[in-house]
Design an enzyme around this catalytic site. Structure first.
Site, short mmCIF file in Angstrom:
data_model
loop_
_atom_site.label_atom_id
_atom_site.label_comp_id
_atom_site.label_asym_id
_atom_site.label_seq_id
_atom_site.Cartn_x
_atom_site.Cartn_y
_atom_site.Cartn_z
N GLU A 18 -3.39 20.52 -3.65
CA GLU A 18 -3.35 19.74 -4.71
C GLU A 18 -2.21 20.49 -6.05
OE1 GLU A 18 -3.47 16.60 -4.62
OE2 GLU A 18 -5.61 16.82 -3.99
N ASP A 21 2.81 20.15 -4.61
CA ASP A 21 4.17 19.46 -4.21
C ASP A 21 5.25 19.76 -5.04
OD1 ASP A 21 3.30 17.47 -5.74
OD2 ASP A 21 3.56 15.87 -4.51
N SER A 52 2.25 -10.53 -7.07
CA SER A 52 1.20 -9.76 -6.43
C SER A 52 -0.28 -10.38 -6.32
CB SER A 52 0.90 -8.37 -7.06
OG SER A 52 -0.08 -7.60 -6.52
N ALA A 107 -7.05 4.79 -8.48
CA ALA A 107 -8.00 5.58 -7.92
C ALA A 107 -7.53 6.90 -7.43
CB ALA A 107 -9.08 4.71 -7.21
N SER A 111 -1.84 4.17 -4.37
CA SER A 111 -1.54 2.47 -4.29
C SER A 111 -0.16 2.54 -4.65
CB SER A 111 -2.41 1.63 -5.11
OG SER A 111 -2.21 1.90 -6.47
N GLU A 144 9.76 6.18 -8.18
CA GLU A 144 8.93 6.45 -9.14
C GLU A 144 9.22 7.31 -10.35
OE1 GLU A 144 5.05 6.32 -7.28
OE2 GLU A 144 3.84 7.21 -9.09
N ASP A 156 3.21 11.87 -1.80
CA ASP A 156 2.22 10.37 -1.62
C ASP A 156 3.25 9.50 -0.72
OD1 ASP A 156 0.44 11.54 -3.41
OD2 ASP A 156 1.20 10.12 -5.07
N TYR A 208 -0.18 15.94 -16.72
CA TYR A 208 0.51 15.89 -15.69
C TYR A 208 1.86 16.71 -15.81
CZ TYR A 208 2.11 15.09 -10.71
OH TYR A 208 2.51 15.20 -9.35
P1 ADP Z 1 -2.41 5.17 -7.61
O1 ADP Z 1 -1.31 5.30 -7.11
O2 ADP Z 1 -3.47 6.41 -7.49
O3 ADP Z 1 -3.37 4.14 -7.17
P2 ADP Z 1 -0.89 4.85 -9.98
O4 ADP Z 1 -1.13 4.56 -11.51
O5 ADP Z 1 -0.15 5.56 -9.46
O6 ADP Z 1 -2.25 5.01 -9.34
O7 ADP Z 1 -0.42 3.35 -9.49
C1 ADP Z 1 -0.99 2.29 -9.53
C2 ADP Z 1 -0.08 1.16 -10.18
O8 ADP Z 1 0.51 0.80 -8.95
C3 ADP Z 1 -0.98 -0.03 -10.54
O9 ADP Z 1 -1.23 -0.08 -11.80
C4 ADP Z 1 0.24 -1.17 -10.41
O10 ADP Z 1 1.10 -1.17 -11.40
C5 ADP Z 1 0.87 -0.53 -9.18
N1 ADP Z 1 0.32 -1.20 -7.79
C6 ADP Z 1 -0.14 -0.63 -6.92
N2 ADP Z 1 -0.71 -1.63 -5.85
C7 ADP Z 1 -0.38 -2.76 -6.35
C8 ADP Z 1 -0.56 -4.06 -5.98
N3 ADP Z 1 -1.32 -4.41 -4.76
N4 ADP Z 1 -0.05 -4.96 -6.70
C9 ADP Z 1 0.65 -4.85 -8.00
N5 ADP Z 1 0.58 -3.70 -8.46
C10 ADP Z 1 0.05 -2.63 -7.91
MG MG Z 2 0.26 7.01 -7.68
#
Ligand code: ADP
Ligand code: MG
Length: 373
Positions: A18, A21, A52, A107, A111, A144, A156, A208
């Site tokens: 952790e 990277d 979405s 989380a 995502s 990003e 990631d 960060y």
């Molecule tokens: P993590 O990557 O840990 O989930 P982040 O804050 O880096 O947290 O990214 C989350 C963000 O990515 C969300 O707030 C949204 O803006 C975007 N995101 C991820 N998945 C989706 C989805 N299925 N639909 C729309 N936005 C998404």
């Molecule tokens: Mg993220």
């Protein structure tokens, strides 16, 4: 070349490594069965239209107008990928994209990288742009960094695009070298228990960036290209003249890098159980030296270890998010109960607990047998 298709890319869990990277170090993530799915169709009018099922609003933009700062919110993760591809000279035009996924947002399961990776795979394949997965990961990360404005490392996106089922991905972030190492805890009677602490992410972006600054400053003062280059054998001597905080940051990065290499050796030797102590040591280092944990993460780790887990640590950037734990399959229920009880005692929001398997990386979803996820 078809005009439309369905593409999906997984979230990830980092087993260990952790905050290494962005220090040219090593990481060891797995992909999750949770994915972000992008249904994509090329358009001839130069318009990028994204919606979405997990977010409000439809973004509609001319691809020719894309530039950092023009798009904010969730659509920036999608538009950013299209912007980078065009900026690097690839013939990517208008698209209609519908996003749907089950990677929990925010989380710490990435995502964001799943969304970028699924988008990158979709728009390149449907535009006839032939780039290998490492290039796609670099492009997704650039989106990003420069378009969303999050200074993340390459882990990631690499995990989402390069991971293999029942394998962990050892990635050298300096050379981009990768190795797929078998990781199948169930085969040894083990489980990888995930605790989503639901702790609200606090101060994430600023902290960060502050850690990155600390690492850069320490590398400058130690006169090394990156903290990856600090010799672990003489760590105390090396950091002696650094300010106390920087010395601790360096100690985390250097010892964490070594823990990744040790974990990789153990997995290669099929000694999965022995990963446990490395996980717990990683957590202690992130808590004490790197200072990126929060009470929810620490309480979860302590409760898991006290309930008999082989080891436990926070995963992801910290300041909230998830804890992972290596536990005997027979101890999953007891460990889960212990975490729930500890959270209730502390009046924390009830956590989500589930066991994870190492799933495949990003793929086209309308062309393969539907055995996945
Ligand atoms: P993590 O990557 O840990 O989930 P982040 O804050 O880096 O947290 O990214 C989350 C963000 O990515 C969300 O707030 C949204 O803006 C975007 N995101 C991820 N998945 C989706 C989805 N299925 N639909 C729309 N936005 C998404
Ligand atoms: Mg993220």
């Amino acid at each position: 070349m078809t005009r439309d298709g369905v593409f999906e890319a997984p979230g990830r869990i980092n087993l260990i490594g952790e905050h290494t990277d962005y220090n040219d170090g090593f990481v060891l993530p797995i992909a999750l069965p949770h994915t972000v799915r992008v249904t994509a169709a090329r358009r001839d009018d130069g318009v990028l239209r994204v919606a979405s099922r997990q977010a409000h609003g439809v973004a509609e933009l001319r691809v020719a107008d894309l530039a950092p700062g023009v798009v904010t919110g969730w659509a920036a993760y999608v538009a950013g990928v299209v912007w980078v591809l065009r900026e690097e000279g690839h013939p990517v035009g208008g698209f209609g994209l519908l996003v749907d996924g089950n990677v929990p947002l925010g989380a710490g399961l990435s995502s964001s990288a799943a969304l970028e990776s699924a988008t990158a795979l979709a728009v390149t394949e449907l535009s006839g742009v032939d780039l290998d997965r490492r290039e796609l990961a670099r492009i997704a990360r650039r989106a990003e960094n420069e378009f969303v404005g999050m200074p993340c490392g390459i882990m990631d996106q690499s995990a989402s695009l390069l991971a293999r089922e029942r394998h962990a991905l050892l990635l050298d972030t300096r050379t981009s070298e990768i190795e797929h190492i078998p990781f199948d805890p169930a085969a040894s009677g083990l489980a990888l228990l995930v605790v989503d602490t639901k702790a609200p992410h606090r101060l994430v972006d600023g902290e960060y960036a502050a850690r990155q600054r600390d690492c850069r400053r320490a590398a400058e003062q130690l006169d090394v290209p990156a903290l990856r280059d600090v010799d672990q054998a003489d760590l105390d001597g090396v950091v002696r003249d650094l300010p106390e905080r920087l010395a601790r940051r360096v100690r985390h990065v250097v010892t964490e890098n070594q823990r990744v290499l040790d974990a990789a050796d153990l997995l290669r030797a099929r000694r999965t159980r022995e990963l446990g102590p490395l996980l717990t040591a990683s957590h202690a280092s992130l808590r004490d030296d790197y200072e990126v944990t929060v009470p929810e993460l620490d309480v979860a780790v302590d409760a898991l270890v006290a309930a008999g887990a082989l080891g436990a640590r926070m995963t992801g950037g910290g300041f909230g998010g998830c804890v992972i734990s290596l536990v005997e399959e027979s101890a999953v229920d007891a460990c889960t109960e212990a975490v729930r009880a500890a959270f209730a005692d502390h009046r924390f929001t009830a956590p989500d607990c589930w066991t994870a398997t190492a799933a495949p990386g990003a793929r086209r979803a309308d062309r393969v047998p539907t055995a996945t996820a």
